[in-house]
Scaffold this active site. Sequence first.
Site, PDB file in Angstrom:
ATOM      1  N   TRP A  89       0.838  -1.204   0.000  1.00 53.85           N
ATOM      2  CA  TRP A  89       0.000   0.000   0.000  1.00 53.85           C
ATOM      3  C   TRP A  89       0.872   1.253   0.000  1.00 53.85           C
ATOM      4  CZ3 TRP A  89      -0.393   4.023   3.581  1.00 53.85           C
ATOM      5  CH2 TRP A  89      -1.485   4.884   3.428  1.00 53.85           C
ATOM      6  N   HIS A  90       2.053   1.164   0.628  1.00 55.12           N
ATOM      7  CA  HIS A  90       2.919   2.336   0.735  1.00 55.12           C
ATOM      8  C   HIS A  90       3.584   2.703  -0.579  1.00 55.12           C
ATOM      9  CE1 HIS A  90       2.516   1.524   5.032  1.00 55.12           C
ATOM     10  NE2 HIS A  90       2.839   2.789   5.195  1.00 55.12           N
ATOM     11  N   GLY A  91       3.670   1.757  -1.499  1.00 53.84           N
ATOM     12  CA  GLY A  91       4.305   2.121  -2.747  1.00 53.84           C
ATOM     13  C   GLY A  91       4.590   0.909  -3.601  1.00 53.84           C
TER      14      GLY A  91
END
Lengths: 386, 499
Positions: B323-325
Amino acid sequence: MRTDRRQPAVTRPSPGGDEDWESLGRRPRARTNAATTIAVTFAAMALTALLSSGSLVGLAQRQEIGWQRDIALEAAEGLDRVASAFGFDRPARWIDQLAGRDEPETFDLDLIAGGGRPDGDTPAPTPTPDADPTPDGTTSPTPTVGPTPDETTSPTPTPTATPTPQPTPDASDQLPVITADRPLVLYVGGDSMTREVGNGVARATPIDLVTPILDPQVSSGLSRPDFLDWPQRLAGVIVNDEPDAFVIMFGANDWQDFEADGEIYQRGTPGWLAIYRERVATTMDLLDQPATAVFWIGQPAMRSAGLSDGMMALNEIYRSEAATRPWITFIDIAPAFAGPDGNYSDDIDGQRVRQDDGIHFTTTGADRVGRIVWDVVATTFAVAGG
Amino acid sequence: MLFPTFVFATFFLIVLPVGWLLHSRPTAWKVFMLAASYVFYGWWDVRFVALIVASTIGNQILADLVHRSAGRTRSRIVTVGVAFNLVTLGFFKYAGFFVDSANDTLESLGVGGDLPLLSIVLPVGISFFTFQALSYVLDVHRGTIEPARPLDFAVYLAFFPQLVAGPIVRASEFLPQLEKRLNPRDIDLTRALVLIGAGLFKKVVIASYLADAIVDDVFAFPERFSSLEVLVGVYAYAIQIYADFSGYTDIAIGIALLLGFRFPPNFDRPYQAVSIRDFWRRWHMTLSRWLRDYLYISLGGNRGGAHRRDRNLLLTMVLGGLWHGAAWTFVIWGALHGFYMIAERHAEKARMALGDRRPGGSDHGGDSGGAVRTVAETRADGIVAPGLRTRILGRIRTFHLVCLGWIFFRAGSFDAALNVIERLFVAWGDASPAVTGILVWTIAASLAAQYLPRVGLTNLQSDLSRLPVWVQAVGFALWLLVIDRLGPEGVAPFIYFQF
């Protein structure tokens, strides 16, 4: 250290907010009504504006040239005058003193250009009496090596072949031999492009032979000395850090209108190009120091066609100005970042070399630049065992 | 618009009074706040507004359909709804990543990798508002909330304080506040000023200073640093990312308070966590709760035995990392945390089996004659809390495990992360000019601040709230001046905008 008994080692965040924060306190917080809240917010912002009016002037200066900037600057400078008149600028000065933030010293560029040092290490060169006054009214000293003054200051020099540098009899102008005992102090400076480029240079150069000094300054360049005066900054570097080599890269922020002598110049017009060229020349002459080499990196193509054309125009200025100055080596990196059709490309050899903005380099791209730079530096300086 | 900018200050000085002028006319207030939020978002790129409007319309239709259907149809619609959101998010965020990875795979198979690579602009905040939209559809499906009026839902999704970087506020937390009349006599001004002031200080002063002083360079070319410098650089990054991210959400929570809204807290002194599980109850709390309630539980949670539970935990953390990248380093970071938690659970179970009722083992109180022995506290779930020494060891262990994870989180690639880790071991004894007194002091003070007792902080705020408002205004202005003088010129990029 005693831990707070009332707080279990693991707390479950209560959904919906921080009621548990509330219940811990001695008594609930006082509440405020909307009118007071708005008044406090406005009063605090107004007072902040007065207290840091100097920063607001800087903020206004950073805007793009245009009527909005004029209004903002007028307002900020007016506020600044009011603030100074009533002593509102004092707290900022106290904080600066406490934090050890001094005003940067100002240097006499003419004294430093050509190897003079204000601290008296070397005698300052005496300006030749017949030196042409440059447009800004100063006289340029005779460079140690290189062209005659009128070549350096003419806004539009006719393209000529690079003159062969005359070897100087002065032994102090020999470039030092790089050894592990005497590593090369290599300065990398410029706009935000040099953040990645500097990192790439630091990675590409041998750790024991090169000591990098990285000085990337976001949103800066030669177009807007009102925001950051690069010649002054570089003078400070020459005096305080005494690098053996400079790696300089400008341009990505420079394709914008600017103001000079009270007149607005539209980017890319002949007048604009002439003044920009003058600034490049001044910067290059400043970097003419004994036993020092300068590597001037050109711009690659950009994703935006307009910006790309601008960069090619600036490259032409860097290239031709460097050609008349033996202490400057122009490094053209554009071919190394051109796609198959010769234009901008995100990827080179199947690897992403440019960031999403179509301007800055990725780590891979920066490493590419670093290797190119080191190849040139290593052939310019004598590297022990290299 | 970024919070610590002149443009945002101007924007807010308009939105705040107009918002309160409209407090007695809910519909007008909502229309105004929605328009303001779209201006705020469109300031980056006008096309972003089209995206959030499309997401709003799509999810509102889905929520209505889910609410009106039942049984298998309902499940199908929910599946479509989840897919709709994930595909949108995936397209903008991960298309390049998957094409790159597929190309690498094809390349390694010798089939040549020439899938076209799209250059897609990543809209800021898309990860945040997509998760908010998902919570809305899933809460309607679970019957926790009814579908809201379209205007209310639009305001919930676009509300500018939390739009680009959280906290991830749930529909069930936000919509009831929207239905209640705003109370213009009940504004928590002092807490808002403290949150905004502290958040700005953390973000503009602490995070910028640490990045500039050591973090950026250590991660860019670790080979040029000694082991001590790299270690301090990693500690500094742990502080930097906390200061940056928690600072930004503090500002968001404070701004919402001034507008009359309460957001859930997002950080609770995470570096005093005694275990990784504890860490995730203190770090980006709104995300970890979201992952727990909508992902972990949907996967089956603790049901179905230890193996299934471990699998669900690992999967949840890996997806949380992703989700962060769109990078393998984030996947590794998530997987690391998944493994940490699995190991913790098994260790705890093993101790329980040995008859020790206290997680973390027994506490012998050292050689000080029991003077430091703490009375074991009984937790809500009946497990006896660990003693002091166990807690200290747990905190040191947890902090370092988290730091190991941060190396992968920060490094640009797997190789770069390994370079940093290698450097931690091979260059002890080298000179460490980058480790300056002020740097060490900043890190130490920031870590010490993680242990400030909650009750003291709450009391301080309540005392401040009793000062005359003009004193609060002057104090806040002076505080902003300090931040302005100590911070860098211009605004540093915000780490979490990449997510």
